[in-house]
Design a protein around this motif. Structure first.
Motif, PDB file in Angstrom:
ATOM      1  N   PHE A 151       0.823  -1.207   0.000  1.00 42.01           N
ATOM      2  CA  PHE A 151       0.000   0.000   0.000  1.00 42.01           C
ATOM      3  C   PHE A 151       0.860   1.261   0.000  1.00 42.01           C
ATOM      4  O   PHE A 151       0.617   2.201  -0.764  1.00 42.01           O
ATOM      5  CB  PHE A 151      -0.923  -0.014   1.224  1.00 42.01           C
ATOM      6  CG  PHE A 151      -1.745   1.236   1.391  1.00 42.01           C
ATOM      7  CD1 PHE A 151      -2.775   1.524   0.517  1.00 42.01           C
ATOM      8  CD2 PHE A 151      -1.484   2.122   2.417  1.00 42.01           C
ATOM      9  CE1 PHE A 151      -3.534   2.681   0.660  1.00 42.01           C
ATOM     10  CE2 PHE A 151      -2.230   3.277   2.584  1.00 42.01           C
ATOM     11  CZ  PHE A 151      -3.263   3.559   1.701  1.00 42.01           C
ATOM     12  N   VAL A 152       1.888   1.285   0.831  1.00 43.58           N
ATOM     13  CA  VAL A 152       2.755   2.465   0.933  1.00 43.58           C
ATOM     14  C   VAL A 152       3.496   2.711  -0.381  1.00 43.58           C
ATOM     15  O   VAL A 152       3.629   3.859  -0.818  1.00 43.58           O
ATOM     16  CB  VAL A 152       3.757   2.303   2.100  1.00 43.58           C
ATOM     17  CG1 VAL A 152       4.808   3.414   2.065  1.00 43.58           C
ATOM     18  CG2 VAL A 152       3.020   2.328   3.437  1.00 43.58           C
ATOM     19  N   ASP A 210       2.501   1.926  -3.375  1.00 38.14           N
ATOM     20  CA  ASP A 210       1.531   2.470  -4.315  1.00 38.14           C
ATOM     21  C   ASP A 210       1.270   3.947  -4.033  1.00 38.14           C
ATOM     22  O   ASP A 210       1.125   4.756  -4.966  1.00 38.14           O
ATOM     23  CB  ASP A 210       0.213   1.692  -4.256  1.00 38.14           C
ATOM     24  CG  ASP A 210       0.327   0.303  -4.870  1.00 38.14           C
ATOM     25  OD1 ASP A 210       1.273   0.071  -5.647  1.00 38.14           O
ATOM     26  OD2 ASP A 210      -0.527  -0.559  -4.547  1.00 38.14           O
ATOM     27  N   GLN A 211       1.217   4.307  -2.756  1.00 41.86           N
ATOM     28  CA  GLN A 211       1.019   5.699  -2.380  1.00 41.86           C
ATOM     29  C   GLN A 211       2.200   6.558  -2.822  1.00 41.86           C
ATOM     30  O   GLN A 211       2.018   7.665  -3.334  1.00 41.86           O
ATOM     31  CB  GLN A 211       0.834   5.815  -0.859  1.00 41.86           C
ATOM     32  CG  GLN A 211      -0.492   5.296  -0.348  1.00 41.86           C
ATOM     33  CD  GLN A 211      -1.668   6.059  -0.891  1.00 41.86           C
ATOM     34  OE1 GLN A 211      -1.771   7.266  -0.694  1.00 41.86           O
ATOM     35  NE2 GLN A 211      -2.548   5.377  -1.591  1.00 41.86           N
ATOM     36  N   GLN A 212       3.416   6.056  -2.631  1.00 40.34           N
ATOM     37  CA  GLN A 212       4.612   6.793  -3.051  1.00 40.34           C
ATOM     38  C   GLN A 212       4.580   7.046  -4.557  1.00 40.34           C
ATOM     39  O   GLN A 212       4.842   8.158  -5.019  1.00 40.34           O
ATOM     40  CB  GLN A 212       5.877   6.003  -2.695  1.00 40.34           C
ATOM     41  CG  GLN A 212       6.207   5.985  -1.232  1.00 40.34           C
ATOM     42  CD  GLN A 212       7.421   5.118  -0.926  1.00 40.34           C
ATOM     43  OE1 GLN A 212       7.643   4.741   0.212  1.00 40.34           O
ATOM     44  NE2 GLN A 212       8.198   4.783  -1.932  1.00 40.34           N
ATOM     45  N   SER A 250       1.985   7.059  -6.565  1.00 39.39           N
ATOM     46  CA  SER A 250       0.874   7.948  -6.907  1.00 39.39           C
ATOM     47  C   SER A 250       1.196   9.399  -6.560  1.00 39.39           C
ATOM     48  O   SER A 250       0.958  10.319  -7.364  1.00 39.39           O
ATOM     49  CB  SER A 250      -0.389   7.507  -6.168  1.00 39.39           C
ATOM     50  OG  SER A 250      -1.444   8.409  -6.385  1.00 39.39           O
ATOM     51  N   ILE A 251       1.760   9.615  -5.380  1.00 38.88           N
ATOM     52  CA  ILE A 251       2.070  10.972  -4.932  1.00 38.88           C
ATOM     53  C   ILE A 251       3.164  11.583  -5.798  1.00 38.88           C
ATOM     54  O   ILE A 251       3.112  12.768  -6.150  1.00 38.88           O
ATOM     55  CB  ILE A 251       2.474  10.964  -3.449  1.00 38.88           C
ATOM     56  CG1 ILE A 251       1.239  10.695  -2.584  1.00 38.88           C
ATOM     57  CG2 ILE A 251       3.133  12.280  -3.037  1.00 38.88           C
ATOM     58  CD1 ILE A 251       1.537  10.352  -1.156  1.00 38.88           C
ATOM     59  N   GLU A 309      10.514   9.390  -6.847  1.00 41.13           N
ATOM     60  CA  GLU A 309       9.937   8.365  -5.971  1.00 41.13           C
ATOM     61  C   GLU A 309      10.949   7.868  -4.944  1.00 41.13           C
ATOM     62  O   GLU A 309      10.628   7.703  -3.764  1.00 41.13           O
ATOM     63  CB  GLU A 309       9.441   7.187  -6.816  1.00 41.13           C
ATOM     64  CG  GLU A 309       8.218   7.500  -7.646  1.00 41.13           C
ATOM     65  CD  GLU A 309       7.938   6.437  -8.696  1.00 41.13           C
ATOM     66  OE1 GLU A 309       8.742   5.487  -8.811  1.00 41.13           O
ATOM     67  OE2 GLU A 309       6.911   6.546  -9.390  1.00 41.13           O
ATOM     68  N   THR A 330       2.573  12.671   3.102  1.00 41.22           N
ATOM     69  CA  THR A 330       2.338  11.283   2.705  1.00 41.22           C
ATOM     70  C   THR A 330       2.000  10.423   3.910  1.00 41.22           C
ATOM     71  O   THR A 330       1.018   9.671   3.904  1.00 41.22           O
ATOM     72  CB  THR A 330       3.587  10.714   1.997  1.00 41.22           C
ATOM     73  OG1 THR A 330       3.878  11.502   0.841  1.00 41.22           O
ATOM     74  CG2 THR A 330       3.356   9.268   1.581  1.00 41.22           C
ATOM     75  N   GLY A 342      -1.343  11.365   5.367  1.00 45.48           N
ATOM     76  CA  GLY A 342      -2.433  10.872   4.535  1.00 45.48           C
ATOM     77  C   GLY A 342      -2.699   9.389   4.754  1.00 45.48           C
ATOM     78  O   GLY A 342      -3.851   8.956   4.797  1.00 45.48           O
ATOM     79  N   ILE A 343      -1.620   8.613   4.908  1.00 46.41           N
ATOM     80  CA  ILE A 343      -1.767   7.167   5.138  1.00 46.41           C
ATOM     81  C   ILE A 343      -2.438   6.913   6.489  1.00 46.41           C
ATOM     82  O   ILE A 343      -3.350   6.087   6.602  1.00 46.41           O
ATOM     83  CB  ILE A 343      -0.398   6.471   5.079  1.00 46.41           C
ATOM     84  CG1 ILE A 343       0.148   6.503   3.643  1.00 46.41           C
ATOM     85  CG2 ILE A 343      -0.506   5.023   5.559  1.00 46.41           C
ATOM     86  CD1 ILE A 343       1.576   6.029   3.518  1.00 46.41           C
ATOM     87  N   TYR A 388      -6.070   7.804   6.361  1.00 41.04           N
ATOM     88  CA  TYR A 388      -6.808   6.764   5.647  1.00 41.04           C
ATOM     89  C   TYR A 388      -7.118   5.592   6.585  1.00 41.04           C
ATOM     90  O   TYR A 388      -8.244   5.078   6.596  1.00 41.04           O
ATOM     91  CB  TYR A 388      -5.986   6.278   4.459  1.00 41.04           C
ATOM     92  CG  TYR A 388      -6.572   5.050   3.777  1.00 41.04           C
ATOM     93  CD1 TYR A 388      -7.590   5.175   2.831  1.00 41.04           C
ATOM     94  CD2 TYR A 388      -6.103   3.776   4.092  1.00 41.04           C
ATOM     95  CE1 TYR A 388      -8.136   4.046   2.220  1.00 41.04           C
ATOM     96  CE2 TYR A 388      -6.642   2.650   3.481  1.00 41.04           C
ATOM     97  CZ  TYR A 388      -7.652   2.790   2.549  1.00 41.04           C
ATOM     98  OH  TYR A 388      -8.181   1.688   1.956  1.00 41.04           O
TER      99      TYR A 388
END
Length: 226
Positions: free
Chosen positions: A65-66, A68-70, A72-73, A92, A213, A216-217, A220
């Motif tokens: 998950f992290v 994917d977040q990295q 995306s951000i 990234e 980041t 936000g995680i 969530y």
């Protein structure tokens, strides 16, 4: 004993995942125990084990998950600034180094992720796909298995830089530049292109982005608990 429905089982797995993920992010992987997770949720260790065999299994899902977040951000950060895949990858990885530097517990999380068998294999599999698409133009004769081997080497470099804290003798700017130069040399990236990446990432406030980041995680996970 009442039979647990599929929906109830999935809900319990989600609750365990959220509680464990929050604990790992806030306290570190080492300081998070299965017993502390089960105590917080008021469940038995047997219930935990019916969904996750070990806390490394939880870490696997969290890291996926992290990552994917990295990705995306970083894409949002660079939107309109460049469509160069190599520069996006540079951003990234630099973001990841900044996240690790925020807190020693986060350093522990990433160190574990790059060291443990399941999590390191997950990272290698996800990143191999990405680096092949980025660096194939510099190494056109290689196959996917060759990029997988190179990713293992790159992951070793990343882990080395993550585990050594910044200091007055080794600043974040020096760390990010050293990482990019050493990692990109593995892929035969020309010196002038490496320097372009080093200069490119300096225009962003990655310390601020790293804090946003993580926030936000955690938000969530909090929202998903409710």
């Amino acid at each position: 004993m009442a039979k647990v429905s599929r929906e109830q089982s999935e809900e319990m797995k989600r609750r365990i995942m959220n509680a464990a993920a929050k604990s790992i992010l806030e306290k570190g992987f080492t300081n998070t125990t299965v017993r502390s997770i089960t105590s917080k949720l008021g469940i038995s260790i047997g219930t935990f084990n019916s969904h996750f065999r070990t806390k490394e299994d939880v870490l696997c899902e969290l890291i996926a998950f992290v990552l994917d977040q990295q990705f995306s951000i970083s894409e949002k950060l660079l939107a309109g600034k460049t469509d160069d895949k190599l520069l996006l990858y540079a951003a990234e990885t630099v973001l990841q180094l900044h996240i690790v530097e925020m807190d020693e517990n986060l350093r522990d999380v990433y160190s574990a992720a790059y060291s443990l068998p399941k999590t390191s294999a997950l990272i290698q599999q996800k990143v191999t796909i990405k680096i092949e698409s980025i660096f194939r133009e510099y190494l056109p004769g290689l196959e996917t298995k060759d990029f997988y081997i190179l990713e293992i080497a790159t992951g070793g470099i990343m882990r080395g830089f993550m585990t050594v804290p910044c200091s007055m003798w080794f600043t974040m700017e020096q760390k990010t530049e050293a990482f990019l130069k050493n990692a990109f040399r593995l892929y035969d990236v020309p010196p002038e292109k490496i320097q372009e990446a080093v200069v490119f990432v300096k225009q962003f406030d990655f310390e601020k982005v790293a804090k946003e980041t993580l926030s936000g995680i955690l938000q969530y996970l909090d929202a998903d608990e409710k």
